[in-house]
Scaffold this motif. Structure first.
Motif, PDB file in Angstrom:
ATOM      1  N   ASP A   5       0.799  -1.225   0.000  1.00  0.00           N
ATOM      2  CA  ASP A   5       0.000   0.000   0.000  1.00  0.00           C
ATOM      3  C   ASP A   5       0.829   1.272   0.000  1.00  0.00           C
ATOM      4  N   HIS A   6       2.106   1.178   0.350  1.00  0.00           N
ATOM      5  CA  HIS A   6       2.998   2.337   0.365  1.00  0.00           C
ATOM      6  C   HIS A   6       4.369   1.872   0.832  1.00  0.00           C
ATOM      7  N   GLY A   7       5.370   2.727   0.641  1.00  0.00           N
ATOM      8  CA  GLY A   7       6.665   2.533   1.270  1.00  0.00           C
ATOM      9  C   GLY A   7       6.750   3.399   2.519  1.00  0.00           C
ATOM     10  N   MET A   8       7.968   3.808   2.876  1.00  0.00           N
ATOM     11  CA  MET A   8       8.126   4.574   4.110  1.00  0.00           C
ATOM     12  C   MET A   8       9.470   5.277   4.116  1.00  0.00           C
ATOM     13  N   VAL A   9       9.536   6.395   4.822  1.00  0.00           N
ATOM     14  CA  VAL A   9      10.793   7.107   5.041  1.00  0.00           C
ATOM     15  C   VAL A   9      10.953   7.363   6.533  1.00  0.00           C
ATOM     16  N   GLU A  10      12.186   7.601   6.937  1.00  0.00           N
ATOM     17  CA  GLU A  10      12.454   7.948   8.335  1.00  0.00           C
ATOM     18  C   GLU A  10      12.549   9.458   8.468  1.00  0.00           C
ATOM     19  N   VAL A  11      11.904   9.981   9.512  1.00  0.00           N
ATOM     20  CA  VAL A  11      11.902  11.419   9.778  1.00  0.00           C
ATOM     21  C   VAL A  11      12.476  11.642  11.176  1.00  0.00           C
ATOM     22  N   SER A  12      13.567  12.370  11.236  1.00  0.00           N
ATOM     23  CA  SER A  12      14.180  12.657  12.531  1.00  0.00           C
ATOM     24  C   SER A  12      13.343  13.666  13.305  1.00  0.00           C
ATOM     25  N   ASP A  13      13.530  13.700  14.603  1.00  0.00           N
ATOM     26  CA  ASP A  13      12.799  14.673  15.421  1.00  0.00           C
ATOM     27  C   ASP A  13      13.123  16.101  14.991  1.00  0.00           C
ATOM     28  N   ALA A  14      14.363  16.328  14.566  1.00  0.00           N
ATOM     29  CA  ALA A  14      14.765  17.673  14.156  1.00  0.00           C
ATOM     30  C   ALA A  14      14.047  18.129  12.894  1.00  0.00           C
ATOM     31  N   ALA A  15      13.581  17.184  12.087  1.00  0.00           N
ATOM     32  CA  ALA A  15      12.911  17.519  10.826  1.00  0.00           C
ATOM     33  C   ALA A  15      11.399  17.644  10.985  1.00  0.00           C
ATOM     34  N   LYS A  16      10.885  17.486  12.212  1.00  0.00           N
ATOM     35  CA  LYS A  16       9.451  17.568  12.456  1.00  0.00           C
ATOM     36  C   LYS A  16       9.087  18.972  12.922  1.00  0.00           C
ATOM     37  N   LEU A  17       8.102  19.547  12.270  1.00  0.00           N
ATOM     38  CA  LEU A  17       7.588  20.853  12.665  1.00  0.00           C
ATOM     39  C   LEU A  17       6.262  20.649  13.375  1.00  0.00           C
ATOM     40  N   ASP A  18       6.151  21.197  14.582  1.00  0.00           N
ATOM     41  CA  ASP A  18       4.963  20.991  15.402  1.00  0.00           C
ATOM     42  C   ASP A  18       3.903  22.048  15.105  1.00  0.00           C
ATOM     43  N   TYR A  19       2.819  21.600  14.489  1.00  0.00           N
ATOM     44  CA  TYR A  19       1.703  22.503  14.179  1.00  0.00           C
ATOM     45  C   TYR A  19       1.126  23.118  15.454  1.00  0.00           C
ATOM     46  N   ASP A  20       1.029  22.317  16.512  1.00  0.00           N
ATOM     47  CA  ASP A  20       0.376  22.778  17.739  1.00  0.00           C
ATOM     48  C   ASP A  20       1.111  23.930  18.409  1.00  0.00           C
ATOM     49  N   SER A  21       2.403  24.070  18.138  1.00  0.00           N
ATOM     50  CA  SER A  21       3.169  25.158  18.756  1.00  0.00           C
ATOM     51  C   SER A  21       3.685  26.160  17.723  1.00  0.00           C
ATOM     52  N   THR A  22       3.064  26.185  16.549  1.00  0.00           N
ATOM     53  CA  THR A  22       3.479  27.107  15.484  1.00  0.00           C
ATOM     54  C   THR A  22       2.272  27.936  15.054  1.00  0.00           C
ATOM     55  N   PRO A  23       2.019  29.052  15.729  1.00  0.00           N
ATOM     56  CA  PRO A  23       0.807  29.836  15.470  1.00  0.00           C
ATOM     57  C   PRO A  23       0.651  30.286  14.030  1.00  0.00           C
ATOM     58  N   VAL A  24       1.750  30.557  13.329  1.00  0.00           N
ATOM     59  CA  VAL A  24       1.638  31.042  11.956  1.00  0.00           C
ATOM     60  C   VAL A  24       0.981  30.006  11.044  1.00  0.00           C
ATOM     61  N   LEU A  25       1.145  28.721  11.351  1.00  0.00           N
ATOM     62  CA  LEU A  25       0.494  27.679  10.561  1.00  0.00           C
ATOM     63  C   LEU A  25      -0.987  27.554  10.899  1.00  0.00           C
ATOM     64  N   GLN A  26      -1.363  27.949  12.099  1.00  0.00           N
ATOM     65  CA  GLN A  26      -2.752  27.801  12.542  1.00  0.00           C
ATOM     66  C   GLN A  26      -3.654  28.947  12.070  1.00  0.00           C
ATOM     67  N   GLU A  27      -3.048  30.072  11.720  1.00  0.00           N
ATOM     68  CA  GLU A  27      -3.831  31.257  11.393  1.00  0.00           C
ATOM     69  C   GLU A  27      -4.696  31.019  10.154  1.00  0.00           C
ATOM     70  N   GLY A  28      -6.001  31.213  10.296  1.00  0.00           N
ATOM     71  CA  GLY A  28      -6.936  31.046   9.189  1.00  0.00           C
ATOM     72  C   GLY A  28      -7.367  29.613   8.937  1.00  0.00           C
ATOM     73  N   VAL A  29      -6.888  28.672   9.748  1.00  0.00           N
ATOM     74  CA  VAL A  29      -7.147  27.244   9.518  1.00  0.00           C
ATOM     75  C   VAL A  29      -8.334  26.780  10.360  1.00  0.00           C
ATOM     76  N   VAL A  30      -9.252  26.076   9.717  1.00  0.00           N
ATOM     77  CA  VAL A  30     -10.403  25.484  10.398  1.00  0.00           C
ATOM     78  C   VAL A  30     -10.079  24.085  10.893  1.00  0.00           C
ATOM     79  N   ALA A  31      -9.392  23.303  10.067  1.00  0.00           N
ATOM     80  CA  ALA A  31      -9.082  21.920  10.430  1.00  0.00           C
ATOM     81  C   ALA A  31      -7.841  21.464   9.686  1.00  0.00           C
ATOM     82  N   LEU A  32      -7.041  20.626  10.368  1.00  0.00           N
ATOM     83  CA  LEU A  32      -5.847  20.016   9.788  1.00  0.00           C
ATOM     84  C   LEU A  32      -6.078  18.515   9.695  1.00  0.00           C
TER      85      LEU A  32
END
Length: 377
Positions: free
Chosen positions: A249-276
């Motif tokens: 159904d798919h393959g996979m990649v590894e994502v390090s913690d450093a490469a993860k951006l947290d939506y919950d603590s990034t207000p600029v991503l939340q502005e104007g958003v109804v649902a993620l």
């Protein structure tokens, strides 16, 4: 240049119709040119990417010895969407299951289709979002059964009657299994039924290990070796003349913690958003009226060059979800979508901490995620 799934020319959605055509079911298009047969078994290995298999051919000698080719899955490269494409023979824009999670306006929340429940709420939605209405198209298994093919779905017994099963695996005889060994035995028996037979058999542990430990790890390779033995045992136990096909159904990649951006603590991503919605490497962003341009610009600037950010209308016009997108499917595609070209992800550490902590992810259009095998024994 944007890589698109090979819809109609070598995509996962072409497997089901090609299997039906090989079994001489009227009206099915054999895009993959599978040889005629009276009996077929489709072995689906959750999380088995083409690149991952080739990179670890030494731990999967049996699978690596089989003839075959790569296919592209649909977009996004995720289990719900891919199993729907396998089960219906349609691209995501037609079957309408456009992600691991979707924002459903009638419910007013984001729904996890594996659980058929709203994110953060332990409420069964099968009576509210009826699976057969959400995905009303005839399944491959229904078509085979109606044509007189002895059709059996061999997957974990606790999946019986779930929303996803009802949506994409309905039709034929239920062959619930308890573990991989049971799946082998039940599939071998099911393949011998009737004058013609079609068997679907599914295992998921490779995907679980990839998510929790990471793809290409020792744990993942050890589980791949087990999958290799399962495939070998299936072939050894089948009667002569059964065609076994192995896909994923798919393959996979590894994502390090450093490469993860947290939506919950990034207000600029939340502005104007109804649902993620969606998942960490492919996000459906549903926005307030009139906010599409501003949200697209903010997400583009914040995520940077290793992400593709575009409007949902552009994604539809570019064919990411297939040549046809129904109104129902369009409602489950974000006003803005974002998917990773590089090693990153957009996680929700507060809302979904377990998913955010996983090293293994998929959903985007990189070859490691998009390409899966189609092997024939």
């Amino acid at each position: 240049m944007l890589r698109l799934p090979d819809y109609g020319a070598g995509a996962l959605s072409d497997v089901g119709p090609s299997l039906l055509a090989s079994l001489r079911v009227p009206g099915a298009d054999n895009v993959l040119e599978l040889p005629d047969t009276a009996r077929s078994c489709l072995f689906v290995v959750d999380g088995l990417g083409w690149n991952g298999l080739r990179a670890h051919a030494d731990v999967a000698p049996f699978l690596s010895s089989l003839t075959g080719r790569s296919l592209t899955v649909g977009f996004p490269s995720t289990t719900v969407t891919s199993l729907a494409s396998l089960g219906t023979g349609l691209p995501p824009g037609e079957h309408g299951m456009t992600g691991y999670t979707s924002y459903v306006a009638s419910v007013g929340s984001v729904v996890n289709w594996l659980a058929w429940r709203s994110i953060g709420a332990n409420v069964d939605l099968r009576e509210v979002v009826v699976p057969e209405e959400l995905q009303p198209r005839e399944t491959i298994w229904e078509r085979a059964d109606a044509a007189g093919v002895a059709t059996t779905v061999c997957t974990f017994d606790n999946f019986a009657g779930t929303g996803l099963t009802r949506a994409v695996l309905r039709g034929g005889r239920w062959g619930g299994t308890y573990c991989e060994g049971d799946a082998v035995a039940r599939a071998i028996d099911a393949a011998a039924q009737g004058n013609r037979s079609l068997v679907y058999v599914y295992v998921s542990a490779l995907d679980l290990v990839g998510h929790m430990r990471g793809p290409d790890t020792d744990a993942w390779c050890a589980q791949l070796a087990i999958v290799d033995r399962i495939a070998e045992r299936l072939v050894a136990g089948m009667e002569p003349g059964v065609s076994l096909y192995v896909t994923a159904d798919h393959g996979m990649v590894e994502v390090s913690d450093a490469a993860k951006l947290d939506y919950d603590s990034t207000p600029v991503l939340q502005e104007g958003v109804v649902a993620l919605a969606g998942e960490p490497r492919m996000r459906h962003v549903h926005v307030r009226p009139g906010a599409v341009a501003d949200v697209t610009a903010r997400w583009t600037e914040t995520l940077g060059a290793q992400w593709r950010v575009m409007t949902g209308d552009t994604a539809v016009a570019d064919g990411l979800f297939g040549p046809i997108v129904t109104p129902a499917a369009r409602s489950r595609i974000g006003d803005v979508i974002a998917f990773a070209d590089g090693p990153g992800s957009v996680v929700e550490r507060r809302k979904l901490p377990r998913l955010a902590s996983m090293p293994g992810h998929h959903g985007s259009l990189t070859d490691d995620e998009l390409l899966v095998p189609l092997l024939n024994a």
